[in-house]
Design an enzyme around this catalytic site. Structure first.
Site, PDB file in Angstrom:
ATOM      1  N   VAL A 248     -32.216 -29.245   0.537  1.00 63.45           N
ATOM      2  CA  VAL A 248     -31.609 -28.892  -0.759  1.00 63.45           C
ATOM      3  C   VAL A 248     -32.216 -29.755  -1.869  1.00 63.45           C
ATOM      4  CG1 VAL A 248     -29.437 -28.898  -2.070  1.00 63.45           C
ATOM      5  CG2 VAL A 248     -29.489 -27.947   0.233  1.00 63.45           C
ATOM      6  N   CYS A 300     -25.650 -40.678   6.161  1.00 62.34           N
ATOM      7  CA  CYS A 300     -27.091 -40.646   5.886  1.00 62.34           C
ATOM      8  C   CYS A 300     -27.745 -41.900   6.455  1.00 62.34           C
ATOM      9  CB  CYS A 300     -27.338 -40.546   4.391  1.00 62.34           C
ATOM     10  SG  CYS A 300     -26.414 -41.751   3.451  1.00 62.34           S
ATOM     11  N   GLU A 401     -33.204 -35.314  11.443  1.00 59.63           N
ATOM     12  CA  GLU A 401     -31.841 -35.771  11.178  1.00 59.63           C
ATOM     13  C   GLU A 401     -30.861 -34.805  11.839  1.00 59.63           C
ATOM     14  OE1 GLU A 401     -30.082 -35.337   7.197  1.00 59.63           O
ATOM     15  OE2 GLU A 401     -29.420 -37.411   7.364  1.00 59.63           O
TER      16      GLU A 401
HETATM   17  P1  NAD Z   1     -26.288 -30.189   1.703  1.00 60.24           P
HETATM   18  O1  NAD Z   1     -27.652 -30.487   1.223  1.00 60.24           O
HETATM   19  O2  NAD Z   1     -26.075 -29.009   2.546  1.00 60.24           O
HETATM   20  O3  NAD Z   1     -25.304 -30.024   0.464  1.00 60.24           O
HETATM   21  C1  NAD Z   1     -25.161 -31.033  -0.532  1.00 60.24           C
HETATM   22  C2  NAD Z   1     -24.594 -30.404  -1.775  1.00 60.24           C
HETATM   23  O4  NAD Z   1     -25.584 -29.533  -2.331  1.00 60.24           O
HETATM   24  C3  NAD Z   1     -23.354 -29.548  -1.537  1.00 60.24           C
HETATM   25  O5  NAD Z   1     -22.442 -29.737  -2.602  1.00 60.24           O
HETATM   26  C4  NAD Z   1     -23.915 -28.131  -1.550  1.00 60.24           C
HETATM   27  O6  NAD Z   1     -22.972 -27.153  -1.914  1.00 60.24           O
HETATM   28  C5  NAD Z   1     -25.007 -28.267  -2.607  1.00 60.24           C
HETATM   29  N1  NAD Z   1     -26.066 -27.252  -2.538  1.00 60.24           N
HETATM   30  C6  NAD Z   1     -26.477 -26.548  -1.460  1.00 60.24           C
HETATM   31  N2  NAD Z   1     -27.491 -25.723  -1.809  1.00 60.24           N
HETATM   32  C7  NAD Z   1     -27.722 -25.915  -3.128  1.00 60.24           C
HETATM   33  C8  NAD Z   1     -28.647 -25.353  -4.074  1.00 60.24           C
HETATM   34  N3  NAD Z   1     -29.538 -24.432  -3.712  1.00 60.24           N
HETATM   35  N4  NAD Z   1     -28.616 -25.799  -5.353  1.00 60.24           N
HETATM   36  C9  NAD Z   1     -27.746 -26.749  -5.723  1.00 60.24           C
HETATM   37  N5  NAD Z   1     -26.825 -27.299  -4.882  1.00 60.24           N
HETATM   38  C10 NAD Z   1     -26.822 -26.894  -3.593  1.00 60.24           C
HETATM   39  O7  NAD Z   1     -25.785 -31.536   2.413  1.00 60.24           O
HETATM   40  P2  NAD Z   1     -24.405 -31.819   3.151  1.00 60.24           P
HETATM   41  O8  NAD Z   1     -24.405 -31.055   4.432  1.00 60.24           O
HETATM   42  O9  NAD Z   1     -23.258 -31.652   2.223  1.00 60.24           O
HETATM   43  O10 NAD Z   1     -24.551 -33.391   3.436  1.00 60.24           O
HETATM   44  C11 NAD Z   1     -25.323 -33.880   4.448  1.00 60.24           C
HETATM   45  C12 NAD Z   1     -26.672 -34.353   3.948  1.00 60.24           C
HETATM   46  O11 NAD Z   1     -26.510 -35.281   2.879  1.00 60.24           O
HETATM   47  C13 NAD Z   1     -27.445 -35.110   5.021  1.00 60.24           C
HETATM   48  O12 NAD Z   1     -28.798 -34.716   4.991  1.00 60.24           O
HETATM   49  C14 NAD Z   1     -27.303 -36.563   4.601  1.00 60.24           C
HETATM   50  O13 NAD Z   1     -28.310 -37.410   5.056  1.00 60.24           O
HETATM   51  C15 NAD Z   1     -27.303 -36.435   3.128  1.00 60.24           C
HETATM   52  N6  NAD Z   1     -26.693 -37.624   2.510  1.00 60.24           N
HETATM   53  C16 NAD Z   1     -27.525 -38.496   1.861  1.00 60.24           C
HETATM   54  C17 NAD Z   1     -26.985 -39.659   1.300  1.00 60.24           C
HETATM   55  C18 NAD Z   1     -27.875 -40.621   0.565  1.00 60.24           C
HETATM   56  O14 NAD Z   1     -27.372 -41.355  -0.272  1.00 60.24           O
HETATM   57  N7  NAD Z   1     -29.166 -40.666   0.830  1.00 60.24           N
HETATM   58  C19 NAD Z   1     -25.617 -39.915   1.400  1.00 60.24           C
HETATM   59  C20 NAD Z   1     -24.813 -38.993   2.069  1.00 60.24           C
HETATM   60  C21 NAD Z   1     -25.358 -37.842   2.621  1.00 60.24           C
END
Ligand code: NAD
Length: 512
Positions: A248, A300, A401
């Site tokens: 994403v 993460c 991951e």
């Molecule tokens: P995800 O990428 O599926 O979703 C994250 C957010 O993006 C959600 O609110 C989702 O609705 C939104 N989203 C999805 N598609 C989109 C688009 N096309 N345009 C705009 N927004 C969109 O992730 P998730 O399943 O909610 O969370 C897990 C992921 O987050 C894991 O990969 C994890 O490593 C990562 N994460 C990273 C950190 C960090 O700080 N590096 C912290 C926590 C989680």
């Protein structure tokens, strides 16, 4: 924000009918333009509907951005120390509400109470820290090269910021984004993850109760394509901050670049923990369990790869696996439970699929691997803590991951070999080393290619006043937490004041 609207975010809630939550736009709780809603269910017991939320669309995003744009005109002129006082008040109120909000969070995302209390605490810590920044926001003053001329650089807010957040830290991560943004004078539209909107509501409601004016923070709930996409494409949005998957992140980064928005991407990880022959094994085993299975491996920064030196490999594996087998899995509202469910059916399916991938690649499944279905597990997304051993670093389970309770143990010859394995991966968020040798510790601190390195602690446990973020596919170079957040939510303006009463030309007029 008017108090009467704040106390009424919910349309209805009875013993049999779940509460309905509305969007929060311009200080009002409003229904989505689509007329559609979605359910937020407890992953430990899917019969429990935590709430009904608005399934919003582009028109709702536009209304929220309009409100944020109008609010920005006044909010940017409120002195930063005054803005920060509101955030400080919110910290005090969050302290009072901590237990209720932790329970709401365990219900909506499944992690155990001890951890959801920590999640709320992280928002509190961020609020206190950012409240202090309101009286700092330092910029440099510096001598001019010309006489009777004064030079300085001041921080200015950017404007409307869009925040898109994941479900695994549903209050902490929104707080990392919203609090520095508003202290710096920006206004915000936030889209929480569809699995965990309630914790963002609780945070924003508290900020509103503390005195954040209407329109400064707006919530639009819904899905990535229908809400996230219009947020990243909106021309009036000047900054986008996403925490989510690398997949994403690539979409959001590309979209934000088209209109030259500031864009902060905090993405995936596959974090290594190295255990050398001289390590304190008790410490390393407990650290590896906490890092690997805390939040059901859905961090993460989760310790998903443990790289163990050959001299202690056998003992480490045996003891680690025995402890993993003994972890108590269940509903996080039970204080004795150590690991909760996966967030949803899709994530559980991914976790179980990786078990098959690991098996087919030839890794040895030493414990777990199964879905838990009987008794108290019947209505949730539970699986056993899972450990693969003798994993080859090139295997998919060691490279991709998983975001679940699946740990890969990889043997190594020495520190150099361990660092090579650790670094040979797409991601670079967190890393850890267990050793008693200070020379090795400092070499690893220099050579591990990651945004965070822990010595004698697992890969999880970041504190809010230090930079948080990663290298390579984990992000695009920004940092949350600490001063990095202030850097992201402000733009520099250089100011020159010439009090010489004559035209002085920089680089051309060179005083003798
Ligand atoms: P995800 O990428 O599926 O979703 C994250 C957010 O993006 C959600 O609110 C989702 O609705 C939104 N989203 C999805 N598609 C989109 C688009 N096309 N345009 C705009 N927004 C969109 O992730 P998730 O399943 O909610 O969370 C897990 C992921 O987050 C894991 O990969 C994890 O490593 C990562 N994460 C990273 C950190 C960090 O700080 N590096 C912290 C926590 C989680």
């Amino acid at each position: 924000m008017a108090t009467d609207t704040l106390t009424a975010p919910v349309i209805v809630g009875t013993a049999t009918r779940p509460k309905i939550y509305r969007n929060f736009i311009d200080g009002e709780w409003v229904e989505a333009s689509t007329g559609e809603t979605f359910e937020n269910r407890n992953p430990a017991d899917t019969r429990d509907v935590v709430g009904i939320f608005q399934k919003s669309g582009k028109a709702d995003v536009e209304a929220a951005v309009d409100a944020a744009k109008r609010a920005f005109r006044k909010w940017r002129l409120v002195p930063a120390p005054r803005r920060a006082e509101i955030v400080y008040r919110a910290a005090e109120m969050l302290m009072e509400r901590k237990e209720d909000y932790a329970r709401d969070m365990t219900r909506e995302m499944g992690k155990v109470l001890k951890e959801t209390r920590g999640d709320v605490q992280e928002a509190i810590d961020t609020a206190y820290y950012m409240a202090g920044e309101g009286r700092r926001m330092f910029g440099p003053t510096t001598p001019s090269e010309l006489p009777n001329k004064f030079a300085m650089a001041v921080r200015t807010p950017i404007g409307v910021c869009a925040m898109i957040t994941p479900w695994n830290f549903p209050m902490a991560i929104p707080s990392w984004k919203l609090l520095p943004a508003i202290v710096c004078g920006n206004t915000c539209v936030i889209k929480p993850a569809q699995d965990t909107p309630l914790s963002t509501f609780n945070l924003v409601r508290t900020l509103a109760d503390a005195g954040v004016p209407k329109g400064v923070i707006n919530i639009v709930t819904g899905f990535g394509s229908s809400v996230g996409t219009p947020m990243t494409e909106h021309p009036e949005v000047r900054a986008v901050s996403l925490t989510g998957s690398t997949e994403v992140g690539r979409i959001v980064g590309t979209s934000a670049a088209k209109t030259f928005k500031h864009c902060s991407l905090e993405l995936g990880g596959k974090n290594p923990m190295i255990v050398l022959d001289d390590a304190n094994l008790d410490l390393a085993i407990e650290g590896g369990l906490w890092g690997g299975f805390g939040t059901t491996g859905q961090r993460c920064t989760a310790t998903s790869r443990i790289i163990v030196q050959k001299g202690i490999y056998g003992e480490f594996v045996e003891r680690y696996v025995n402890r993993a087998k003994s972890l108590k899995v269940g509903n996080g509202l039970d204080e004795t439970v150590e690991m909760g469910p996966a967030i949803n059916a899709s994530q559980l399916g991914t976790d179980l699929n990786y078990v098959e991938v690991g098996r087919s690649e030839g890794a040895k499944l030493k414990c777990g691997g199964n879905k838990l279905t009987k008794g108290e597990y019947a209505n949730g997304y539970f699986m056993e803590p899972t450990v693969f051993i003798d994993v080859d670093p090139k295997m998919r389970i060691a490279q991709e991951e998983i975001f679940g309770p699946v740990v890969s143990i990889i043997p190594c010859d020495n520190l150099e070999h361990a660092i090579e394995i650790a670094n040979n991966i797409e991601y670079g968020l967190s890393s850890a080393l267990y050793t008693k040798d200070v020379n090795k510790a400092f070499s690893a601190m220099r050579d591990l290619h990651a945004g965070i390195t822990y010595i004698n602690a697992p890969t999880i446990g970041a504190e809010v006043h230090l930079p948080f973020g990663g290298v390579k596919a984990t992000g695009n170079g920004h940092r949350e937490g600490g001063i990095g957040a202030i850097d992201f939510y402000t733009e520099w303006k250089s100011v020159y004041v010439d009090y010489s009463d004559r035209l002085q030309k920089a680089q051309i007029d060179r005083p003798e």
